[in-house]
Design an enzyme around this catalytic site. Structure first.
Site, PDB file in Angstrom:
ATOM      1  N   ASP A   1      42.684  33.386  33.610  1.00 13.07           N
ATOM      2  CA  ASP A   1      43.241  34.727  33.539  1.00 13.07           C
ATOM      3  C   ASP A   1      44.767  34.690  33.462  1.00 13.07           C
ATOM      4  O   ASP A   1      45.472  35.251  34.295  1.00 13.07           O
ATOM      5  CB  ASP A   1      42.790  35.539  34.757  1.00 13.07           C
TER       6      ASP A   1
ATOM      7  N   ASN B   1      41.138  24.651  40.153  1.00 11.88           N
ATOM      8  CA  ASN B   1      41.149  26.032  40.621  1.00 11.88           C
ATOM      9  C   ASN B   1      39.848  26.718  40.253  1.00 11.88           C
ATOM     10  O   ASN B   1      39.467  26.788  39.081  1.00 11.88           O
ATOM     11  CB  ASN B   1      42.309  26.816  40.006  1.00 11.88           C
ATOM     12  N   GLU B   2      39.143  27.197  41.259  1.00 12.96           N
ATOM     13  CA  GLU B   2      37.931  27.999  41.122  1.00 12.96           C
ATOM     14  C   GLU B   2      36.868  27.375  40.213  1.00 12.96           C
ATOM     15  O   GLU B   2      36.315  28.046  39.320  1.00 12.96           O
ATOM     16  CB  GLU B   2      38.275  29.416  40.649  1.00 12.96           C
TER      17      GLU B   2
ATOM     18  N   ASN C   1      40.045  31.334  47.657  1.00 17.47           N
ATOM     19  CA  ASN C   1      40.525  32.481  46.893  1.00 17.47           C
ATOM     20  C   ASN C   1      39.572  33.639  47.171  1.00 17.47           C
ATOM     21  O   ASN C   1      38.406  33.587  46.774  1.00 17.47           O
ATOM     22  CB  ASN C   1      40.542  32.179  45.395  1.00 17.47           C
TER      23      ASN C   1
ATOM     24  N   TYR D   1      39.060  38.077  47.543  1.00 17.56           N
ATOM     25  CA  TYR D   1      39.587  39.383  47.163  1.00 17.56           C
ATOM     26  C   TYR D   1      38.748  40.514  47.745  1.00 17.56           C
ATOM     27  O   TYR D   1      38.465  41.504  47.058  1.00 17.56           O
ATOM     28  CB  TYR D   1      39.640  39.482  45.633  1.00 17.56           C
TER      29      TYR D   1
ATOM     30  N   TYR E   1      38.107  43.150  44.447  1.00 12.96           N
ATOM     31  CA  TYR E   1      36.933  42.990  43.588  1.00 12.96           C
ATOM     32  C   TYR E   1      35.633  43.295  44.333  1.00 12.96           C
ATOM     33  O   TYR E   1      34.621  43.621  43.707  1.00 12.96           O
ATOM     34  CB  TYR E   1      36.874  41.573  43.026  1.00 12.96           C
TER      35      TYR E   1
ATOM     36  N   GLU F   1      44.534  32.364  47.540  1.00  9.62           N
ATOM     37  CA  GLU F   1      44.734  33.584  46.755  1.00  9.62           C
ATOM     38  C   GLU F   1      44.151  34.770  47.505  1.00  9.62           C
ATOM     39  O   GLU F   1      43.020  34.708  47.993  1.00  9.62           O
ATOM     40  CB  GLU F   1      44.055  33.497  45.378  1.00  9.62           C
TER      41      GLU F   1
ATOM     42  N   TRP G   1      48.405  36.056  46.071  1.00  9.21           N
ATOM     43  CA  TRP G   1      48.320  36.098  44.616  1.00  9.21           C
ATOM     44  C   TRP G   1      48.819  37.457  44.157  1.00  9.21           C
ATOM     45  O   TRP G   1      48.198  38.453  44.457  1.00  9.21           O
ATOM     46  CB  TRP G   1      46.870  35.881  44.158  1.00  9.21           C
TER      47      TRP G   1
ATOM     48  N   LYS H   1      49.101  41.804  40.092  1.00 12.01           N
ATOM     49  CA  LYS H   1      49.000  41.489  41.521  1.00 12.01           C
ATOM     50  C   LYS H   1      50.301  40.949  42.108  1.00 12.01           C
ATOM     51  O   LYS H   1      50.346  40.613  43.297  1.00 12.01           O
ATOM     52  CB  LYS H   1      47.862  40.491  41.760  1.00 12.01           C
TER      53      LYS H   1
END
Length: 597
Positions: A160, A409-410, A463, A465, A469, A501, A546, A565
């Site tokens: 992203d 990452n992720e 990470n 949210y 989300y 994040e 983040w 963000k």
């Protein structure tokens, strides 16, 4: 790989500036001959995408070409001559006049080539560099290419942030002696008040090597002979977060008392360790405060800019941050050097972002295609990933600011095949550098219940949210979810845990008295909710928001001119959350160990 430098035995010339430029427009083979005469010029360093107003250039998929004339100094008659490219995103090919010199795959680590036999001191040559931005299932980061109905090639990717391309960092011409220092490794330890410095100097040929350690004033504090050995610095000044102290290791190749080559490597005396649920620097608990960042700014794209470098670090100091993660790729070496000098702690990350096909199924993680398989991310992908790890550690191993390697990452760490993919990469990382902890950033739908690789790593970097989300606009529910999940990680693994994040998109100037997403108030309240949860967990070792600043992304209806963000706008203006973070992080200096900056 040693960064080029001026020394008593070496010279360095910057090739930054305006280069002739064009994209490949006629299906030319991946090669170059002749003069580039498009009439276009592009700045180096800079991504090319936003420099022009032609959408064909911005959206181009494939090769682009840079060209300029270079004159070799007359005095470089007895030295080897090298071309160094700090980054070519994501693949680079180099031509001297019409001769192909070599290529490098990987967009965020440097490469260099010996061009001595192709050029002549005192003469000019034509330098052409091809840059290819294509991503596939066997590149790091990965992607795929589709063809639209009108024949346009389109790049799809799973990360992203915008797929900026070009020569985003500097290009150099440099000279070095025939017999020269090719690599230096410095590892430090502390015994009482003594700094113990283990060094290893690699030379181009068997050589007589001597080393000297100099303090910040230039005074010699230790010396030794031999290509490998140990120096002891009595009453050593330690490199500390927020209080950097750097020494210089001067490595010299000598012959009959004459210095043939000299290279100076900076280093800091410090240790890093994970002990139980604590993260220790110099034996003392450290708590991360800071951000995930991006190399991203208007017009330049991912082009390195020293003015932004200085200003960004000023903002880090202002807000009370002591660290950042190089999300989601290695940053320019100038950034790492600056962090060394100013005592900012760095989690250093490879470009392995997007190893997760489950994101196509949304936050539920309902992948229709397996992430790890012979047809998707496979042995070739793993080999490219391993090479990215090798190049990252080779470049950044001597930076005292770097305290942890983040190798992905992720990734889809909850899927079948994840352990087989990652276990060899973790082992490789530890073999290359046994002195630093290893981590990865855990995607939201890989939980403590289903993650297959967490036990391989030293620190849990999550990470998450909740409130953005998940449970959007409902911070009370989000707080319950977050606390329950974090406690689950703590109970199952007993390792240090931190948030790599957490954040909420925010449009500057949008306000509300209610918990309304996208407002400045909601961003501040969202962060405050997370902080209450963090403070309730004793083994929590850090928080990195983040993001530091808004950044450009690919097109999407969930993005309003990029990812919003950031607690600073893309041009580095503070949102309300920046002031709230400043209050918190400066207050933490008296509450949590290791937070001073």
């Amino acid at each position: 790989m040693l960064k080029p430098q001026m020394s008593p035995t070496r010279e360095l010339i910057s090739l930054d500036g305006l280069w002739a430029f064009d994209i490949e427009r006629d299906s030319r083979p991946q090669a170059w001959t002749g003069t580039l005469d498009s009439g276009l010029e592009a700045a180096v360093p800079a991504s090319y995408n936003d420099l022009f107003v032609d959408s064909a250039i911005r959206d181009h998929v494939g090769w682009a070409w840079y060209q300029r004339k270079v004159c070799v100094p007359r005095r470089w008659t007895s030295d080897r001559i090298f071309l160094r490219v700090d980054a070519a995103t994501h693949e680079g090919r180099v031509y001297v006049n019409d001769s192909f010199v070599g290529q490098h795959i990987g967009g965020y680590t440097p490469f260099e080539m010996d061009i001595t036999d192709l050029v002549a001191p005192g003469e000019e040559f034509r330098l052409t560099i091809g840059v290819n931005n294509e991503l596939t299932n066997i590149t790091i980061p990965p992607g795929s290419i589709t063809v639209a109905q009108d024949g346009r090639r389109q790049q799809k990717y799973l990360h992203d942030f915008y797929n900026y391309a070009g020569l985003s960092r500097s290009v150099w011409l440099y000279s070095a002696p025939q017999q020269r220092v090719e690599d230096i490794t410095v590892v430090t330890d502390i015994e009482g008040t003594t700094g113990v410095v283990t060094y290893d100097v690699q030379a181009s040929a068997p050589s007589t090597v001597r080393v000297r350690a100099l303090d910040a004033s230039g005074t010699q504090v230790a010396e030794a002979e031999g290509a490998a050995g140990t120096l002891r610095i009595e009453a050593a000044n330690l490199w500390k977060p927020g209080a950097a102290y750097l020494y210089n290791l001067v490595a010299e190749i000598v012959d009959n008392g004459e210095v043939i080559d000299s290279y100076t490597q900076t280093f800091g005396v410090r240790t890093v360790e994970v002990r139980g649920a604590e993260f220790l620097i110099n034996g003392e608990p450290f708590y991360f405060t800071g951000f995930g960042k991006h190399e991203d700014s208007p017009v330049r794209g991912k082009g390195h800019d020293d003015a932004y470098l200085v200003h960004d670090f000023q903002l880090l100091e202002w807000v009370g941050a002591n660290s950042f993660r190089t999300s989601h790729y290695p940053y320019a070496e100038e950034v790492m050097d600056f962090a060394d000098r100013h005592g900012i702690v760095v989690i250093d990350e490879t470009a392995a972002v997007g190893l997760n096909l489950a994101v196509q199924g949304g936050l539920a993680g309902g992948a229709t295609t397996p992430t790890f398989s012979p047809e998707t991310f496979n042995d070739d992908t793993q080999a490219a990933h391993a090479q990215a790890i090798r190049e990252l550690i080779a470049r950044d191993k001597n930076h005292p600011s770097v305290v942890m390697w983040c190798i992905a990452n992720e990734p889809s760490s909850n899927e079948e095949g994840a352990r087989e993919y990652f276990a060899p990469l973790v082992e490789l990382t530890r073999t290359l550098d046994p002195t630093r902890p290893v981590t990865y950033a855990v995607v939201m739908f890989a939980t403590f219940k289903n993650d297959r690789i967490a036990d391989l790593f030293d620190v849990m970097c999550l990470n998450r949210y909740y409130g953005w989300y998940v449970a959007t606009g409902d911070l009370a529910t989000a707080e319950t979810y977050l606390k329950g999940e974090l406690q689950g990680w703590v109970d199952k693994f007993g390792k240090p845990i931190m948030m790599a994040e957490y954040g909420a998109d925010t449009l500057p100037g949008l306000h509300s008295v209610w918990d309304m997403p996208w407002t400045e108030e909601y961003q501040a309240d969202y962060l405050d909710m997370n902080h209450r949860v963090f403070d309730s967990i004793p083994s929590f070792v850090g928080e990195q928001v983040w993001n530091f600043a808004d950044f450009q992304t690919s097109n999407g209806i969930h993005r309003v001119d990029g990812n919003r963000k950031g607690v600073f706008t893309r041009d580095r203006k503070p949102k309300s959350a920046a002031h709230a973070l400043r209050t918190r992080w400066r207050g933490l200096e008296n509450q949590k160990p290791g937070t001073s900056n």
